[in-house]
Design an enzyme around this catalytic site. Structure first.
Site, PDB file in Angstrom:
ATOM      1  N   GLU A  72      -4.057   3.963   6.715  1.00 39.17           N
ATOM      2  CA  GLU A  72      -4.534   3.254   7.920  1.00 39.17           C
ATOM      3  C   GLU A  72      -5.905   3.786   8.351  1.00 39.17           C
ATOM      4  O   GLU A  72      -6.132   4.092   9.530  1.00 39.17           O
ATOM      5  CB  GLU A  72      -3.522   3.401   9.079  1.00 39.17           C
ATOM      6  CG  GLU A  72      -2.115   2.914   8.758  1.00 39.17           C
ATOM      7  CD  GLU A  72      -1.981   1.400   8.714  1.00 39.17           C
ATOM      8  OE1 GLU A  72      -3.017   0.709   8.729  1.00 39.17           O
ATOM      9  OE2 GLU A  72      -0.838   0.920   8.635  1.00 39.17           O
ATOM     10  N   LYS A 108       0.822  -1.219   0.000  1.00 39.01           N
ATOM     11  CA  LYS A 108       0.000   0.000   0.000  1.00 39.01           C
ATOM     12  C   LYS A 108       0.856   1.270   0.000  1.00 39.01           C
ATOM     13  O   LYS A 108       0.478   2.267  -0.617  1.00 39.01           O
ATOM     14  CB  LYS A 108      -0.961   0.021   1.188  1.00 39.01           C
ATOM     15  CG  LYS A 108      -0.295   0.137   2.548  1.00 39.01           C
ATOM     16  CD  LYS A 108      -1.328   0.105   3.660  1.00 39.01           C
ATOM     17  CE  LYS A 108      -0.672   0.115   5.022  1.00 39.01           C
ATOM     18  NZ  LYS A 108       0.004   1.353   5.360  1.00 39.01           N
ATOM     19  N   THR A 109       2.034   1.231   0.667  1.00 38.26           N
ATOM     20  CA  THR A 109       2.871   2.437   0.701  1.00 38.26           C
ATOM     21  C   THR A 109       3.349   2.806  -0.699  1.00 38.26           C
ATOM     22  O   THR A 109       3.410   3.987  -1.054  1.00 38.26           O
ATOM     23  CB  THR A 109       4.075   2.240   1.652  1.00 38.26           C
ATOM     24  OG1 THR A 109       3.574   1.828   2.928  1.00 38.26           O
ATOM     25  CG2 THR A 109       4.850   3.526   1.834  1.00 38.26           C
TER      26      THR A 109
END
Length: 672
Positions: free
Chosen positions: A219, A32-33
């Site tokens: 998040e 995801k980063t």
């Protein structure tokens, strides 16, 4: 143009989608980063959105720093100039700083940490209700919950039904008045104040909506009510929103997180697009299959299945051990044996557990085998007394109305200013509705205090005023060093430390703190920005409060940490110990019927493992000096039977246990 070729099809779709609000459901280890950082670069390079109109928000300084560095690598240093990548609380701090008067604060306001806030609440409860502190933690937690839910003191008083709710609401009301009098905010205010400010001041909100034209939130499952509202207000009716989250990794309900915020997005943003990232780049197929099957026992708003092309891998081992000492012994010997047999490093291994108290036995066993380890969750740098002392002095320099800081330092080191003097000063300041330091200069104080006590207080006040003036008009770091020399803080540490070595180590911490301030000012100068002492101290306070953990240690050590602390990390070999009912899941969650959150914690633990996963439990566990029988965790029964090797579930004779232990020792000896 930013290169998206390294992304898989789903990741690439998420990075390029800008036609409306987007939810990226990102499973554990799904990259995801990379998606967030490349999307930011894509917005700048391909979509023509200026970097100073983009904000990315996450939960830790470490994650924000990593994200910004990766964006700068993708765009070149100049391309990311003005880009905001920060924690929610840093964003809130920036908003309050720029909207001071509307928010009702004066320049130089303080951010109080949990201990300072607890002290204020304790005083309020003692003064208003005669409470001796038994309910202090409960009241502090409830006030935090009220703020996270955007409930003001007036609303809390109006809706209080039980005597306990009345106590909380009344304490909250006085506590909030005192924070305002101190020109201070607590951690929860950093979100609540900007959110209410935006809600009640359309012109302020419009200004910030023009400033932040595209918002990315990482998040998202960890957001609470006030954070969700802040995001909703900033985005308004525009399309510039990407949120990344995983409802299966929501493990912070105890501090206000609401995984249902992911579901609310569909209601608040009807044109929301959903993209799932299900390919995991971390773990074997067998580990992911186990994680999928366990988490399937929870209800889901969004379905997803993690998969991997890393091969199927080794079975998951479940070890039943006779007691908790044998359990730790077994883990320690397995780590030594695996490292000797297959090579690798100690940092390839992590031992995870539900509560910090479980680390004691495994630490002893690792020490016995001379295995180096790192215990996460130890005392933070900013939690040390010497740092809290100097930070309190610094807080007073930037905000003389910070009475909590004043009380910490007025007699540190000793100035023969006794408790009765402080009590009279406090009463006088409260009567005059001014800060304690301001009260020291008033003529009326002469009627309350003896001449000697008054003289000592005034000398302290004059000295502090001189240091403050130097800090703002001359070199701030030189002024801070002068302050530390003036009070002979090094001499004070030598008087109050167990050994000279300990005093020197503590003084080194103080020098390190001063160096950090110098570095912040120097870095701002390099970038052509201004960093005042106020900015530097504000950032230091937040750095501690947001992340009570030190920078990742690169030494070759086995990692010991709680399941909560392991989120976001990965290790080739993972041991999860204490897999017993009332430990994992925890007794509190069984009683409160919050097993779903514990199951998500189990899912987080399983998905930390890249190659091997071992789960252990003790047949008997010692608590409060007594050994009690245990029941293995229900989560072990939820694992796929074909993918596990369960050792010790059937009873083994003492002879068999002894033989297995001897076999392990022989196998270790043969490796030398």
């Amino acid at each position: 143009m930013v290169d998206l070729s390294q992304l898989n099809p789903r990741q690439r779709e998420a990075a390029k989608y800008i036609d409306g609000p987007l939810l990226v459901l990102a499973g554990a280890g799904s990259g995801k980063t990379s998606v967030i950082t490349r999307k930011i670069a894509y917005l700048i390079d391909a979509c023509g959105i200026k970097s100073h109109h983009i904000a990315a928000v996450t939960f830790t300084n470490k994650a924000a720093k990593e994200m910004k560095e990766r964006v700068m690598q993708l765009t070149g240093r100049g391309g990311a100039r003005g880009l905001t990548v920060s924690t929610f609380h840093n964003l809130g701090l920036g908003i309050i700083r720029q909207e001071l008067s509307t928010a009702g604060y004066k320049s130089g306001f303080s951010i109080l940490d949990q201990d300072d806030c607890k002290g204020i609440i304790r005083d309020v409860m003692h003064r208003e209700h005669g409470d001796d502190g038994d309910m202090l933690d409960m009241v502090q937690n409830e006030i935090s919950n009220l703020k996270n839910d955007l409930i003001t003191p007036e609303q809390a008083i109006n809706k209080a039904a039980s005597p306990q709710e009345v106590l909380v609401a009344q304490t909250y009301s006085v506590y909030q008045r005192m924070l305002k009098a101190y020109n201070a905010v607590d951690f929860d205010d950093l979100i609540m104040v900007p959110t209410i400010l935006f809600r009640d001041n359309p012109e302020v909100l419009t200004r910030w909506q023009k400033k932040i034209r595209y918002l990315l939130v990482d998040e998202y499952q960890d957001t609470n009510t006030s954070q969700y509202e802040l995001v909703k207000l900033l985005v308004g009716h525009r399309n510039g929103l990407t949120v990344v989250g995983d409802d299966d990794q929501s493990i912070y309900a105890w501090r206000g997180a609401r995984p249902e915020n992911l579901s609310l997005l569909k209601k608040d943003f009807p044109s929301l697009k959903l993209i799932k990232l299900e390919q995991n780049y971390r773990s074997t197929g067998l580990i992911l299959n186990a994680a999928n099957i366990v988490i399937d026992n929870n209800p889901h708003e969004f379905e997803k299945k993690l998969w991997s092309d890393q091969g199927y891998g080794d079975p998951i081992k479940i070890l039943k051990c006779k007691n908790d000492e044998v359990e730790s012994e077994r883990i320690a010997t397995e780590i030594v044996e695996r490292r000797l047999r297959y090579g690798g490093t100690y940092r390839d291994f992590a031992v995870l557990y539900r509560g910090n108290h479980q680390s004691r036995m495994i630490e002893m066993k690792l020490q016995a085998y001379q295995v180096p380890y790192k215990l996460s969750g130890g005392q933070s740098f900013f939690g040390r007394n010497e740092i809290k002392d100097i930070m309190a002095y610094l807080r007073l320099l930037i905000n003389p109305t910070d009475d909590a800081a004043f009380l910490r330092v007025v007699n540190t080191p000793r100035r023969e200013i006794g408790p009765s003097t402080i009590e009279k000063l406090s009463e006088y300041a409260a009567m005059r509705n001014i800060s304690m330091i301001a009260a020291t200069t008033e003529m009326g104080l002469e009627q309350v205090l003896m001449p000697k006590a008054l003289d000592r207080l005034r000398r302290f006040g004059h000295w502090l005023e001189r240091i403050t003036r130097n800090a703002y008009t001359d070199d701030p770091v030189a002024a801070i060093k002068e302050m530390i020399d003036d009070i002979d803080y090094e001499g004070y540490l030598h008087q109050n430390s167990g050994t000279p070595h300990q005093a020197e180590r503590r003084m080194k911490n103080v020098y390190f703190l001063v160096d950090q301030i110098q570095k912040m000012i120097d870095k701002a100068d390099e970038l052509g920005d201004e960093c005042t002492i106020e900015d530097a101290v504000g950032k230091l306070i937040l750095r501690d409060m947001l992340e009570q953990q030190s920078e990742e240690d690169e030494n070759d050590q086995v990692q010991l940490m709680t399941l909560h602390a392991s989120k976001g990390l990965e290790f080739p070999h993972v041991y999860i110990m204490g897999m017993e009912e009332e430990l994992m899941p925890h007794r509190n969650s069984i009683e409160a019927d919050t097993i779903e959150e514990e199951r998500r914690l189990m899912y987080v633990g399983i998905t930390r493992a890249k190659r091997t996963l071992t789960l252990t439990y003790a047949g008997k566990r010692r608590q409060y000096g007594e050994a009690t029988d245990t029941t293995h965790s229900r989560f072990l029964d939820e694992l796929p039977p074909d993918d596990i090797e369960w050792e010790g579930k059937s009873e083994t004779s003492p002879e068999e246990s002894k033989k297995r232990g001897q076999d392990t020792l022989d196998s270790l000896m043969n490796l030398f």
